[in-house]
Design an enzyme around this catalytic site. Structure first.
Site, mmCIF file in Angstrom:
data_model
loop_
_atom_site.group_PDB
_atom_site.id
_atom_site.type_symbol
_atom_site.label_atom_id
_atom_site.label_comp_id
_atom_site.label_asym_id
_atom_site.label_seq_id
_atom_site.Cartn_x
_atom_site.Cartn_y
_atom_site.Cartn_z
ATOM 1 N N ASP A 102 1.045 -7.541 2.262
ATOM 2 C CA ASP A 102 1.159 -6.343 2.136
ATOM 3 C C ASP A 102 2.559 -5.865 1.838
ATOM 4 O O ASP A 102 3.112 -5.147 2.652
ATOM 5 C CB ASP A 102 0.476 -5.401 3.029
ATOM 6 C CG ASP A 102 0.005 -3.947 2.793
ATOM 7 O OD1 ASP A 102 0.673 -3.462 1.750
ATOM 8 O OD2 ASP A 102 -0.618 -3.428 3.562
ATOM 9 N N HIS A 153 0.790 -1.262 0.026
ATOM 10 C CA HIS A 153 -0.140 -0.127 -0.068
ATOM 11 C C HIS A 153 0.805 1.184 -0.028
ATOM 12 O O HIS A 153 0.458 2.353 -0.111
ATOM 13 C CB HIS A 153 -0.974 0.008 1.086
ATOM 14 C CG HIS A 153 -0.740 0.339 2.399
ATOM 15 N ND1 HIS A 153 -0.307 -0.658 3.355
ATOM 16 C CD2 HIS A 153 -0.378 1.514 3.149
ATOM 17 C CE1 HIS A 153 0.121 -0.031 4.518
ATOM 18 N NE2 HIS A 153 -0.108 1.260 4.575
ATOM 19 N N SER A 158 4.316 2.179 8.316
ATOM 20 C CA SER A 158 3.876 1.208 7.306
ATOM 21 C C SER A 158 5.062 1.089 6.684
ATOM 22 O O SER A 158 5.835 1.947 6.251
ATOM 23 C CB SER A 158 2.745 1.845 6.450
ATOM 24 O OG SER A 158 1.430 1.402 6.882
HETATM 25 N N1 ARG Z 1 -4.606 0.677 7.434
HETATM 26 C C1 ARG Z 1 -3.220 0.644 7.025
HETATM 27 C C2 ARG Z 1 -2.644 1.982 6.917
HETATM 28 O O1 ARG Z 1 -3.124 2.778 7.934
HETATM 29 C C3 ARG Z 1 -3.157 0.025 5.474
HETATM 30 C C4 ARG Z 1 -3.928 0.667 4.717
HETATM 31 C C5 ARG Z 1 -3.982 0.402 3.198
HETATM 32 N N2 ARG Z 1 -5.055 -0.421 2.919
HETATM 33 C C6 ARG Z 1 -6.364 -0.187 2.646
HETATM 34 N N3 ARG Z 1 -7.353 -1.099 2.298
HETATM 35 N N4 ARG Z 1 -6.605 0.949 2.439
HETATM 36 O O2 ARG Z 1 -2.113 2.766 6.280
HETATM 37 N N1 GLU Z 2 -0.958 1.451 7.575
HETATM 38 C C1 GLU Z 2 -0.322 2.513 8.224
HETATM 39 C C2 GLU Z 2 0.420 3.362 7.319
HETATM 40 O O1 GLU Z 2 0.222 3.434 6.408
HETATM 41 C C3 GLU Z 2 0.357 1.922 9.372
HETATM 42 C C4 GLU Z 2 -0.633 1.382 10.487
HETATM 43 C C5 GLU Z 2 -0.862 2.292 11.651
HETATM 44 O O2 GLU Z 2 -1.384 3.357 11.495
HETATM 45 O O3 GLU Z 2 -0.565 1.718 12.654
HETATM 46 O O4 GLU Z 2 1.289 3.765 8.072
#
Ligand code: ARG
Ligand code: GLU
Length: 720
Positions: A223, A87, A652
């Site tokens: 991921d 991502h 991330s």
């Molecule tokens: N929650 C994770 C972060 O904050 C992964 C986000 C990417 N995935 C998604 N389905 N949007 O970045």
């Molecule tokens: N998915 C998040 C990012 O893009 C990290 C996950 C979080 O916020 O802990 O940085």
């Protein structure tokens, strides 16, 4: 001291000394030796603090980069191979995709370095060293100064330090405030600008479970994506050139195939963006009652509009995929945050912490003099702030979801440049506007945007407080009959929304700008922002600077008053270490979540043809044949695991390391129940989610047949 006094002291120690809680904290790598090494070794770490951060010889920190300024990445081969999240690299993967050559759908694997794909604009940054510069930065600052005076002295000091600091020509100096401006640190950095895409799984692996599973455990997402850092022939940073060569790092991470067990030590090294651990309870209350709900409601409407178009139209689906994921991501996080703060009674706990603070302050005449009114002042200031903060969120969230306004903002910038500095100013401002517009148009569809305008501006009209609504906007709506009719009119009259702007300003900026100046979208944009600046923005920044001053004082006071507690600074996009243990958790009564997931879980979730839960044929075959190569364990293929590491957005792509500093996982998310850890960390339910590195190796080797990339890495298998 009487026994009862001792007991009280003991209990308040238990409650208030937060390092009694394992795993909380985002620590500064250069202070590990002083603050954390002992604790880390107690938890099982076999390294020394110097193995992690050393300015004299290669240490683990030399393998870690900030990826594009918004994620983390790590070097995993001596040829500059870089691992980060799928991502995090998704924008690039999307940019290389078209209907004919859809990398999102099919994945991508470069067979040799010549096939790796360049990504203009993408960069990674190494941290060379970190030094404290508090006394230089605060030199000349006094407690009685206005915030404005204070800031201008600080800015000048920072400029001086940056100018006088010795560095190599290819290095940069960054100085950042910590502990709400009580301390300052300087970072010497090196930024590489030729970063190429090496490999990515199809999104059915890299983003398996999509929005339904996002922020959730149990999770089954692969991921990850691979890039490579390229350098000039001298191994120094260079702009993209076909002549550039793979970068030779000072240090790269070894990859462990030994796997994880519950209780294992882990640490996560990376660049968390922003946390707010030391807020006053009334600020937390506001986030829960006002800010999060306001933003959630707007995003919900935006997502619904975009989703309907994406389901109907394959081209829009590609165009809006990245944007949609971004909007959805915070939308879902805010909900989890709200839930976690409620469930853990965070406000109540903050309030009792504040009560203890006050008790100690009042018992000490010196503190009482300095900090006696602080809590009251904070309460009062946040109360004043409330409706301004609310309307700020409504305004910003609404306008940023409508691309016509983003285009208008660019035109406005150019017009200002022209007005203030003539043609020369315009020419100087042009390249950035062109870049931005190019990005905007690539992910823009007029019909989608018109619908967004119609739905979101209607909502804006309904939820904003009257006194903050621009009269010009109201009269436009009245004239048109409804917001929907206004949208109709504007999107047919406006030249801006037709998508011609970029061409026009590229052909003849000086002549085409005045045409746009009269465009209805630009005019509306100017009216909305003009009124907002006058009614909200100005007051808001005064209030914010007062709150900043109070929070800075409160930070200083907490460190002085809770001497038994070891404080860590809020995340601010700088390099941090967090550590903890692989651990399951109990999200609610009678429910226990295990610490690891397997490919079996992918197959349980599998829905053929589904937008979120489809699984590639090849992966199903590998599963059926249990063809896991050397990466499986006991006949099963591990996929993801969780631990108590205190991470945040920006972490991330961060490496999860074992007790020896080997790579065991790739951080990519947190669990739904625990996303409030940006504001209030709770060791019972806060967990970070990582891809098990064995799944990454398995996908590269067995699924993609890209064994040549595995050969580049250094695999190890330390004994348990
Ligand atoms: N929650 C994770 C972060 O904050 C992964 C986000 C990417 N995935 C998604 N389905 N949007 O970045
Ligand atoms: N998915 C998040 C990012 O893009 C990290 C996950 C979080 O916020 O802990 O940085």
């Amino acid at each position: 001291m009487k026994l009862s006094g001792k007991l009280i002291l003991f209990f308040s120690f238990l409650i208030f000394s937060n390092t009694v809680f394992a795993d909380e904290g985002m620590w500064l790598p250069q202070l590990l030796e002083k603050l954390n090494e002992k604790k880390m070794r107690q938890l099982g770490m076999k390294l020394t603090a110097k193995d992690i951060y050393d300015i004299n010889k290669g240490s683990l920190k030399d393998a870690i980069v900030s990826f594009g300024g918004f994620c983390t990445g790590e070097v995993i081969s001596e040829k500059g191979l870089l691992l980060t999240n799928y991502h995090c690299g998704f924008d690039e993967i999307q940019n290389h995709s078209s209907l004919e050559n859809n990398l999102i759908k099919n994945g991508f694997w470069a067979k040799k370095t010549g096939d790796e794909l360049p990504n203009p604009g993408l960069f990674v940054t190494f941290i060379v060293r970190i030094d404290e510069v508090t006394s230089q930065v605060l030199n000349g600052v006094s407690p009685t100064m206005s915030e404005k005076e204070r800031q201008s002295i600080i800015d000048k000091n920072i400029a001086d330090i940056r100018k006088n600091r010795k560095k190599e020509p290819y290095q940069d100096i960054i100085i950042r405030p910590f502990f709400e401006g009580n301390e300052y640190y300087l970072f010497v950095t090196e930024t590489y600008r030729d970063i190429r895409l090496v490999g990515a799984p199809p999104s059915s692996i890299g983003n398996f479970g999509k929005d339904t599973d996002n922020w959730m455990w149990p999770r089954h997402t692969g991921d990850f994506a691979l890039f490579r850092i390229y350098a000039g022939k001298d191994n120094k940073p260079a702009d993209y050139s076909p002549e550039n060569v793979p970068f030779t790092p000072r240090r790269f991470l070894s990859v462990s195939t030994a796997g994880v067990r519950e209780g294992d030590f882990t640490m996560v090294f990376g660049f968390p963006g922003r946390t707010m651990q030391y807020l006053h309870s009334s600020a937390v209350e506001q986030i829960m009652k006002i800010n999060n709900p306001v933003k959630i409601a707007i995003r919900e409407k935006a997502l619904k509009v975009i989703d309907e178009f994406m389901r109907r139209d394959e081209k829009i689906k590609i165009q809006y995929a990245s944007k949609y994921a971004g909007i959805q991501n915070a939308y879902k996080k805010w909900q989890g945050e709200l839930m976690g703060l409620t469930q853990t009674r965070a406000v109540e706990r903050k309030k009792s912490y504040e009560a203890e603070f006050l008790k100690r302050v009042n018992a000490n005449p010196q503190w009482k003099e300095k900090y006696g009114t602080l809590i009251d002042e904070l309460t009062k200031s946040y109360r004043e702030f409330e409706s301004f903060g609310k309307n700020r969120d409504i305004f910003n969230e609404t306008l940023s979801r409508i691309e016509a306004f983003s285009m208008a903002a660019q035109v406005n910038r150019l017009l200002n440049a022209l007005q203030n500095n003539g043609e020369k100013g315009l020419m100087a401002a042009l390249p950035e506007a062109e870049n931005r517009l190019e990005e905007l148009y690539a992910e823009y569809n007029k019909e989608v945007d018109r619908n967004l305008f119609s739905v979101l501006m209607q909502h804006y009209l309904e939820v904003s407080e009257r006194e903050f609504l621009s009269p010009e906007f109201l009269s436009r709506v009245e004239k048109a009959g409804s917001v929907a009719a206004l949208a109709e009119n504007i999107y047919s009259e406006s030249k801006l929304v037709q998508g011609q702007l970029l061409d026009d300003i590229q052909k003849n900026p000086v002549q085409s700008l005045p045409v746009y100046e009269k465009d209805p979208v630009i005019q509306l944009y100017q009216q909305l922002t003009g009124y907002y600046n006058e009614k909200v923005s100005r007051r808001l920044s005064e209030m914010q600077s007062n709150i900043n001053r109070l929070q800075r004082l409160y930070m200083e006071a907490q460190r002085e008053v809770f001497k038994e507690k070891v404080f860590y600074p809020d995340a601010n996009g700088t390099l941090r270490i967090t550590y903890g243990q692989v651990k399951r958790y109990n999200p609610r009564d009678a429910v226990m979540y295990e610490h690891i997931t397997y490919l079996d879980g992918v197959m349980e979730k599998y829905k053929p043809g589904d937008y979120e839960f489809d699984v590639p044929e090849k992966l199903i075959m590998l599963y059926k044949n249990k063809d896991y190569g050397p990466y499986g364990e006991g006949g099963k293929m591990p996929v993801c695991f969780i631990a108590g590491n205190h991470t945040s957005g920006g972490n991330s792509g961060s490496p999860a390391l074992d007790a020896y500093g080997n790579l065991i996982g790739l951080n990519f998310d947190r669990v739904w129940e625990g996303t409030m850890s940006d504001i209030y960390y709770n060791p019972e339910i806060c967990r970070n989610i990582m891809v098990d590195v064995r799944y990454i190796l398995f996908i590269i080797d067995k699924f993609a047949g890209a064994g040549h990339l595995i050969k580049e890495m250094k695999l190890v298998r330390p004994k348990k």
